[in-house]
Design a protein around this motif. Structure first.
Motif, PDB file in Angstrom:
ATOM      1  N   LYS A   1      -4.650  -2.184  13.482  1.00 12.62           N
ATOM      2  CA  LYS A   1      -4.123  -0.918  13.885  1.00 12.62           C
ATOM      3  C   LYS A   1      -3.263   0.004  12.843  1.00 12.62           C
ATOM      4  N   LEU A   2      -3.193  -0.743  11.973  1.00  7.58           N
ATOM      5  CA  LEU A   2      -2.524  -0.226  10.826  1.00  7.58           C
ATOM      6  C   LEU A   2      -3.405   0.292   9.743  1.00  7.58           C
ATOM      7  N   VAL A   3      -4.591  -0.168   9.944  1.00 10.82           N
ATOM      8  CA  VAL A   3      -5.549   0.338   8.828  1.00 10.82           C
ATOM      9  C   VAL A   3      -6.865   1.094   9.261  1.00 10.82           C
ATOM     10  N   GLU A   4      -6.791   2.340   8.639  1.00 12.97           N
ATOM     11  CA  GLU A   4      -7.760   3.166   8.940  1.00 12.97           C
ATOM     12  C   GLU A   4      -9.303   2.628   9.041  1.00 12.97           C
TER      13      GLU A   4
ATOM     14  N   THR B   1      -1.580 -20.069  12.024  1.00 15.46           N
ATOM     15  CA  THR B   1      -1.797 -18.670  11.568  1.00 15.46           C
ATOM     16  C   THR B   1      -0.426 -18.576  10.620  1.00 15.46           C
ATOM     17  N   VAL B   2      -0.834 -17.515   9.561  1.00 15.31           N
ATOM     18  CA  VAL B   2       0.052 -17.435   8.347  1.00 15.31           C
ATOM     19  C   VAL B   2       1.239 -16.567   9.252  1.00 15.31           C
ATOM     20  N   ARG B   3       2.240 -16.906   8.560  1.00 16.14           N
ATOM     21  CA  ARG B   3       3.633 -16.351   9.152  1.00 16.14           C
ATOM     22  C   ARG B   3       4.051 -15.146   8.375  1.00 16.14           C
ATOM     23  N   LEU B   4       4.412 -14.160   9.140  1.00 16.40           N
ATOM     24  CA  LEU B   4       4.902 -12.924   8.693  1.00 16.40           C
ATOM     25  C   LEU B   4       6.580 -13.115   8.253  1.00 16.40           C
ATOM     26  N   ILE B   5       7.095 -13.168   7.349  1.00 12.79           N
ATOM     27  CA  ILE B   5       8.305 -13.231   6.639  1.00 12.79           C
ATOM     28  C   ILE B   5       9.160 -12.022   6.969  1.00 12.79           C
ATOM     29  N   GLY B   6       8.534 -10.953   6.216  1.00 11.61           N
ATOM     30  CA  GLY B   6       9.483  -9.667   6.444  1.00 11.61           C
ATOM     31  C   GLY B   6       8.502  -8.361   6.077  1.00 11.61           C
ATOM     32  N   TYR B   7       9.375  -7.326   5.955  1.00  8.79           N
ATOM     33  CA  TYR B   7       8.540  -5.955   5.784  1.00  8.79           C
ATOM     34  C   TYR B   7       9.567  -5.222   4.966  1.00  8.79           C
ATOM     35  N   CYS B   8       8.847  -4.029   4.514  1.00  5.22           N
ATOM     36  CA  CYS B   8       9.568  -2.991   3.834  1.00  5.22           C
ATOM     37  C   CYS B   8       8.753  -1.643   3.988  1.00  5.22           C
ATOM     38  N   GLN B   9       9.414  -0.657   4.409  1.00  8.45           N
ATOM     39  CA  GLN B   9       9.096   0.655   4.303  1.00  8.45           C
ATOM     40  C   GLN B   9       9.998   1.696   3.758  1.00  8.45           C
ATOM     41  N   GLU B  10       9.527   1.873   2.563  1.00  5.58           N
ATOM     42  CA  GLU B  10      10.437   2.747   1.623  1.00  5.58           C
ATOM     43  C   GLU B  10       9.745   3.291   0.373  1.00  5.58           C
TER      44      GLU B  10
ATOM     45  N   ARG C   1       0.716  -1.297   0.126  1.00  8.23           N
ATOM     46  CA  ARG C   1       0.039  -0.121  -0.016  1.00  8.23           C
ATOM     47  C   ARG C   1       0.957   1.205   0.287  1.00  8.23           C
ATOM     48  N   VAL C   2       0.184   2.147  -0.550  1.00  7.65           N
ATOM     49  CA  VAL C   2       0.999   3.690  -0.560  1.00  7.65           C
ATOM     50  C   VAL C   2       0.853   4.341   0.776  1.00  7.65           C
ATOM     51  N   HIS C   3       1.826   4.580   1.481  1.00 11.00           N
ATOM     52  CA  HIS C   3       1.690   5.165   2.930  1.00 11.00           C
ATOM     53  C   HIS C   3       2.651   5.964   3.166  1.00 11.00           C
ATOM     54  N   GLU C   4       2.874   6.945   3.966  1.00 12.00           N
ATOM     55  CA  GLU C   4       3.892   7.653   4.712  1.00 12.00           C
ATOM     56  C   GLU C   4       4.553   6.905   5.617  1.00 12.00           C
ATOM     57  N   PRO C   5       6.041   7.100   5.711  1.00 15.71           N
ATOM     58  CA  PRO C   5       6.631   6.305   6.719  1.00 15.71           C
ATOM     59  C   PRO C   5       6.200   6.502   8.138  1.00 15.71           C
ATOM     60  N   SER C   6       6.139   5.539   9.048  1.00 17.80           N
ATOM     61  CA  SER C   6       5.796   5.847  10.460  1.00 17.80           C
ATOM     62  C   SER C   6       6.437   4.736  11.341  1.00 17.80           C
ATOM     63  N   LEU C   7       6.732   5.057  12.572  1.00 18.82           N
ATOM     64  CA  LEU C   7       7.275   4.293  13.556  1.00 18.82           C
ATOM     65  C   LEU C   7       6.401   3.059  14.253  1.00 18.82           C
ATOM     66  N   SER C   8       5.122   3.542  14.173  1.00 22.57           N
ATOM     67  CA  SER C   8       3.965   2.770  14.785  1.00 22.57           C
ATOM     68  C   SER C   8       4.260   1.543  13.681  1.00 22.57           C
ATOM     69  N   PHE C   9       4.218   1.736  12.319  1.00 23.59           N
ATOM     70  CA  PHE C   9       4.338   0.535  11.428  1.00 23.59           C
ATOM     71  C   PHE C   9       5.411  -0.466  11.786  1.00 23.59           C
TER      72      PHE C   9
ATOM     73  N   TYR D   1       6.610  -0.830  14.854  1.00 25.05           N
ATOM     74  CA  TYR D   1       6.227  -1.631  16.163  1.00 25.05           C
ATOM     75  C   TYR D   1       5.156  -2.479  15.827  1.00 25.05           C
ATOM     76  N   GLU D   2       4.347  -2.298  15.292  1.00 22.82           N
ATOM     77  CA  GLU D   2       3.414  -3.273  14.932  1.00 22.82           C
ATOM     78  C   GLU D   2       3.713  -4.513  14.175  1.00 22.82           C
ATOM     79  N   VAL D   3       4.592  -4.328  13.274  1.00 26.57           N
ATOM     80  CA  VAL D   3       5.157  -5.366  12.411  1.00 26.57           C
ATOM     81  C   VAL D   3       5.939  -6.365  13.197  1.00 26.57           C
ATOM     82  N   GLU D   4       6.767  -5.672  14.241  1.00 26.29           N
ATOM     83  CA  GLU D   4       7.633  -6.653  15.299  1.00 26.29           C
ATOM     84  C   GLU D   4       6.737  -7.242  16.173  1.00 26.29           C
ATOM     85  N   ASN D   5       5.596  -6.778  16.384  1.00 25.45           N
ATOM     86  CA  ASN D   5       4.589  -7.482  17.297  1.00 25.45           C
ATOM     87  C   ASN D   5       4.212  -8.814  16.476  1.00 25.45           C
TER      88      ASN D   5
END
Length: 467
Positions: free
Chosen positions: A315-318, A222-231, A199-207, A209-213
């Motif tokens: 919490k990431l989705v408005e 449960t579906v496993r989260l492998i990684g993330y990117c904010q760039e 998704r297109v979104h401005e970078p944020s620290l909360s992202f 934080y929630e991804v690490e949780n």
């Protein structure tokens, strides 16, 4: 000795007699000595001796008795400026050289260490996760294998890697769309096939934080989260890829009508796996509420084992930006939330009840029927005139592909639907639902293998089965 030689030389120059032989004195006249080369040599030697005398006298000291320096000491004092300068320059050069050597060695060490860490991270990320049994409070039996809370396998990927994995996010690789954004199928450089939500979104620290949780969560269902990117003004979540997609793809067509592909065995197994996944999330401290659970968030692998996805990203989705891939999210939301502002485990239980209804009916919870009217399955199942004992009314909602083949599991599961979507105070916990579904599966397997399984007509809240 020097004084004697000096007097002899002066006497020769002035014609004075000396102790030398008579012959020599008569042959060397003053005039001849003055003009001869010998005189020049004698004058040179005389001057040399006088110079030496002066220097030697300096070793003794002056008339005032103050000691003076010897020639060797004089030489030593006259040179120190140059020697000190040479010493300083030489020392500085050696020091600079040592600093350069140390800097080069440190740089090489850091470069090798960085490469080692990167290779280790990539190896750990591409390797299969280690599963261990983790004790949990209020956990149910056979709830699945759980890993310890670690995020060491969570990878931070670059946008370049993900562009390469999806052929620059080609439309050909789109496999769906959910609340977080468009979902792409991708192939990472280590050969892992993944699902990438973008998704297109401005970078944020909360992202972060929630991804690490979310990265802490790892369970069989449960579906496993492998990684993330904010760039580059984008946020991306990289999950394990499940080849069979979500359950809705195997229940109904694009218009929401049953396609009859799944038998009761697979549907019961999917229901039980999904219940275990939600029960695990609720057993965490503090409980992790899904909050937007629906059929499109239940994925199945190659063996049709169910796994819950999209947990933890609410919490990431408005609000208002959620979009279901195959059904409206409104049908899955607890209607009592309009009166209560706080979401609870019982709200997830309501959503699970709607999921069970879709699983048994083969219909999308909200769809347009053949007459063009809006059809709401929940409203039909929860009609005030319909109660748990009115099983014949509920049977009209069941997928025709299931009728006459496995009646007692279908009846019991339909009664679970009515209980889950009923009043919030009377809704069961996910732990209770897992226990009941496990018992239904055991009774069904006994009936299949021996033909002597005890037939169960109906179940009520006060029955032995539901205790």
């Amino acid at each position: 000795m020097l004084e004697i030689m000096e007097r002899a030389i002066i006497s020769l120059l002035h014609g004075a007699p000396t102790h030398c032989s008579h012959t020599a004195s008569t042959n060397l006249s003053p005039s001849s000595l003055t003009s001869s080369p010998v005189k020049k040599f004698i004058l040179f030697q005389s001057n040399l001796y006088k110079s030496r005398k002066t220097r030697i006298a300096a070793t003794v000291g002056g008339d005032n008795g103050v000691p003076t320096l010897t020639p060797s000491q004089t030489d030593f004092v006259e040179r120190p400026g140059k020697q000190r300068l040479a010493t300083i320059v030489g020392g500085s050069a050696v020091g600079a050289l040592l600093l350069v050597i140390i800097a080069v060695l440190v740089f090489i060490y850091l470069l090798r260490a960085k490469r080692f860490v990167r290779r280790t991270s990539e190896t750990e990320s591409s390797a299969a996760s280690t599963h261990v049994d983790c004790p949990r409070e209020n956990g149910s039996r056979q709830a699945g294998t759980v890993s310890s809370y670690e995020t060491q396998n969570l990878r931070q990927l670059t946008i370049a890697e993900l562009e390469h994995a999806t052929s620059h996010f080609s439309q050909i690789n789109v496999v769906g769309e959910g609340g977080f954004g468009i979902v792409y199928k991708g192939l990472l450089q280590d050969g892992s096939i993944v699902a990438i939500k973008r998704r297109v979104h401005e970078p944020s620290l909360s992202f972060i934080y929630e991804v690490e949780n979310i990265g802490h969560i790892h369970h069989k269902h449960t579906v496993r989260l492998i990684g993330y990117c904010q760039e580059s003004h984008q946020q991306l979540l990289v999950y394990e890829y499940l080849p069979n997609g979500n359950v809705g793809n195997h229940l109904y067509d694009s218009e929401g009508f049953p396609i009859g592909k799944l038998d009761i065995g697979k549907r019961l197994s999917i229901a039980l796996g999904t219940a275990r996944g939600l029960e695990y999330l609720h057993s965490l401290e503090p409980p992790l509420l899904h909050m937007h659970f629906q059929t499109s968030n239940v994925l199945v692998d190659e063996n049709f084992a169910a796994k819950v996805s999209d947990f933890g990203i609410s919490k990431l989705v408005e609000e208002g930006n959620w979009a279901g891939s195959s059904s409206s999210i409104d049908c899955f939301l607890d209607p009592e939330l309009r009166l209560k502002t706080e979401f609870s485990e019982k709200s997830d239980v309501y959503s699970f009840g709607v999921f069970l209804l879709e699983l048994l009916s083969g219909h999308e919870a909200s769809s347009i029927d053949q007459s063009g009217a809006l059809r709401n399955l929940v409203a039909q199942a929860c009609c005030p005139n319909v109660k748990a004992k009115d099983i014949h009314v509920l049977e009209s909602l069941v997928d025709k592909a299931l009728l006459g083949k496995a009646e007692f599991p279908v009846k019991l599961m339909m009664e679970l639907v009515v209980i889950c979507v009923g009043s919030g105070e009377r809704r069961p916990t996910m732990k209770w639902l897992v226990a009941v579904l496990e018992l239904i599966q055991e009774r069904r397997m006994d009936h299949v293998h021996t033909g002597l399984g005890k037939e169960i007509d109906s179940v009520t809240l006060g029955s032995e089965l539901f205790k």
